[in-house]
Design a protein around this motif. Structure first.
Motif, short mmCIF file in Angstrom:
data_model
loop_
_atom_site.label_atom_id
_atom_site.label_comp_id
_atom_site.label_asym_id
_atom_site.label_seq_id
_atom_site.Cartn_x
_atom_site.Cartn_y
_atom_site.Cartn_z
N THR A 129 33.03 28.52 25.04
CA THR A 129 34.22 29.34 25.24
C THR A 129 33.89 30.71 24.69
O THR A 129 33.42 30.83 23.56
N VAL A 130 34.10 31.74 25.49
CA VAL A 130 33.73 33.11 25.08
C VAL A 130 34.98 33.95 24.97
O VAL A 130 35.79 34.00 25.91
N LEU A 131 35.13 34.60 23.82
CA LEU A 131 36.29 35.45 23.56
C LEU A 131 35.79 36.87 23.29
O LEU A 131 34.91 37.07 22.47
N GLY A 132 36.36 37.84 23.99
CA GLY A 132 35.98 39.23 23.79
C GLY A 132 37.19 40.10 23.55
O GLY A 132 38.21 39.98 24.24
N TYR A 133 37.09 40.97 22.55
CA TYR A 133 38.18 41.88 22.19
C TYR A 133 37.77 43.31 22.51
O TYR A 133 36.70 43.77 22.11
N SER A 134 38.61 44.03 23.26
CA SER A 134 38.40 45.43 23.58
C SER A 134 37.06 45.61 24.31
O SER A 134 36.85 44.99 25.36
N SER A 149 27.72 29.02 34.65
CA SER A 149 27.56 27.59 34.44
C SER A 149 27.71 27.21 32.97
O SER A 149 27.94 26.03 32.65
N ARG A 150 27.59 28.17 32.06
CA ARG A 150 27.67 27.89 30.62
C ARG A 150 29.08 28.12 30.07
O ARG A 150 29.38 27.64 28.97
N VAL A 151 29.89 28.89 30.77
CA VAL A 151 31.17 29.34 30.21
C VAL A 151 32.31 28.47 30.76
O VAL A 151 32.64 28.52 31.95
N GLU A 152 32.91 27.69 29.88
CA GLU A 152 34.04 26.84 30.26
C GLU A 152 35.34 27.63 30.33
O GLU A 152 36.19 27.35 31.18
N ALA A 153 35.49 28.59 29.42
CA ALA A 153 36.72 29.38 29.39
C ALA A 153 36.39 30.77 28.86
O ALA A 153 35.53 30.94 27.99
N LEU A 154 37.09 31.75 29.40
CA LEU A 154 36.92 33.15 29.00
C LEU A 154 38.26 33.66 28.50
O LEU A 154 39.28 33.56 29.20
N ILE A 155 38.25 34.20 27.28
CA ILE A 155 39.47 34.75 26.68
C ILE A 155 39.25 36.24 26.45
O ILE A 155 38.31 36.63 25.76
N LEU A 156 40.12 37.06 27.01
CA LEU A 156 40.01 38.51 26.92
C LEU A 156 41.22 39.04 26.16
O LEU A 156 42.36 38.76 26.53
N ILE A 157 40.96 39.80 25.10
CA ILE A 157 42.04 40.36 24.31
C ILE A 157 41.95 41.88 24.39
O ILE A 157 40.98 42.49 23.95
N ALA A 158 42.95 42.49 25.03
CA ALA A 158 42.97 43.94 25.27
C ALA A 158 41.61 44.41 25.79
O ALA A 158 40.99 45.30 25.21
N PRO A 159 41.13 43.82 26.90
CA PRO A 159 39.75 44.09 27.33
C PRO A 159 39.55 45.46 27.96
O PRO A 159 40.40 45.96 28.69
N ARG A 251 38.12 29.41 33.93
CA ARG A 251 39.45 29.58 33.35
C ARG A 251 39.49 30.86 32.53
O ARG A 251 38.60 31.10 31.70
N VAL A 252 40.51 31.69 32.74
CA VAL A 252 40.61 32.98 32.07
C VAL A 252 42.00 33.15 31.47
O VAL A 252 43.02 32.92 32.14
N LEU A 253 42.03 33.55 30.21
CA LEU A 253 43.26 33.97 29.53
C LEU A 253 43.08 35.41 29.09
O LEU A 253 42.07 35.75 28.47
N ALA A 254 44.06 36.25 29.39
CA ALA A 254 44.05 37.64 28.93
C ALA A 254 45.28 37.88 28.06
O ALA A 254 46.41 37.55 28.47
N ILE A 255 45.07 38.41 26.86
CA ILE A 255 46.16 38.69 25.92
C ILE A 255 46.27 40.20 25.75
O ILE A 255 45.27 40.88 25.48
N TRP A 256 47.49 40.71 25.88
CA TRP A 256 47.70 42.16 25.88
C TRP A 256 48.73 42.55 24.83
O TRP A 256 49.70 41.82 24.59
N ARG A 277 43.90 34.15 39.52
CA ARG A 277 43.95 32.89 38.78
C ARG A 277 44.06 33.10 37.26
O ARG A 277 44.36 32.16 36.52
N ALA A 278 43.77 34.31 36.81
CA ALA A 278 43.79 34.57 35.36
C ALA A 278 45.20 34.42 34.81
O ALA A 278 46.19 34.81 35.45
#
Length: 308
Positions: A129-134, A149-159, A251-256, A277-278
């Protein structure tokens, strides 16, 4: 006549000012790294400061910080992810915190190389699971697009990487082709510290956040790293990465932050158009420092998205 000599001396002093200013800043020495709250990986690209939180054997989550704030920005986030059953890897990008002031244009390949080398060094081979901020969100998206193929979920915070970041008072320092580099190295620290004072927040998890940020501006190699990242990474859009992520079905979650003065909410609309889909979570009253000022709301968004 004396004037040609005076003018020559002034020109020489002006030309030498960036090098003198950098030499006066504190270097990140081996001894200083030995005092870091974590470990140091001697990677092919340079020493990288990292930290693990959580239990061995749990699924791995990797957190990538932004342009100017090292990995301590995840103080609350790493604990939230650990409580959700993840083993969390945070690290300092080159040029920040305790990591090497590595040479090279700080574009997307520069940072992806560091991340891949760190994962290899730590023997991380399974799904992530990869999470990136800004700015870290831009790096995380590039990694997810190339390593789908390696990333199950991507979480973006104020990307970053979706729409141009909002301009700040010192923004022209970064954009000016020649004088911008001179001003950044000589006066950039003063400008950034003034912005920290003017925009001082009340963080709930890092009480001395602004002081720690100010200390970064007095560290050798930090300001050139910011300048390089602005020019070689943040100046470019990452739309193609999001299309590839969409096509793979990650799967993608974006938090703003609803009141973010750096990454405008127009970025949320852009991501929605690139990847319908995000999933999106908007935190009312939050600015760009939402990881510090609204940790409970961020934690709840993560729990809702990641909980089985």
């Amino acid at each position: 006549m004396i004037w040609p000599w005076v003018l020559g001396g002034v020109a020489l002093a002006v030309a030498a000012a960036p090098a003198i200013a950098e030499a006066m800043r504190m270097p990140v020495t081996t001894r200083r790294r030995s005092e870091a709250p974590g470990e140091i990986a001697e990677l092919p690209g340079g020493a990288t400061h990292y930290r693990w939180t959580g239990s061995d054997g749990d699924p791995v989550a990797v957190c990538i910080h932004g342009l100017s704030t090292p990995s301590y920005v995840f103080a609350a986030t790493e604990r939230s992810l650990a409580r959700l059953g993840y083993r969390v890897l945070t690290y300092d990008l080159y040029g920040r915190g305790y990591s090497e002031r590595a040479r090279g244009a700080q574009g997307v390949d520069f940072f992806l190389r560091q991340l891949r080398e760190l994962l290899r060094d730590q023997a991380v081979t399974g799904p992530l699971t990869v999470l990136g901020y800004s700015m870290g969100g831009q790096i995380a998206a590039a990694f997810a697009a190339e390593e789908a193929s390696r990333v199950e979920a991507l979480i973006l915070i104020a990307p970053a990487g979706l729409v141009p970041a909002e301009k700040t008072e010192s923004g022209w320092l970064w954009r000016a082709p020649l004088i911008g580099g001179w001003l950044t190295r000589v006066l950039g620290g003063i400008a950034l510290r003034r912005e920290l004072i003017e925009n001082r927040s009340t963080p709930t998890v890092i009480p001395d956040f602004e002081d720690r940020q100010a200390a970064e501006t007095r560290t050798r190699g930090y300001l050139p790293a910011l300048l390089s990242s602005r020019r070689h990474l943040l100046a470019h859009a990452s739309h193609g990465d999001h299309v590839r992520i969409r096509d793979h079905g990650t799967r993608v979650l974006a938090i703003w932050g609803a009141e973010d003065p750096v990454i405008p909410l127009a970025a949320m609309g852009k991501l929605a158009s690139l990847n319908p889909r995000a999933r999106h979570e908007q935190i009312a009253g939050a600015g760009h420092n939402l990881l510090q000022t609204h940790p409970a709301q961020v934690a709840e968004a993560l729990r809702t998205f990641l909980a089985p």
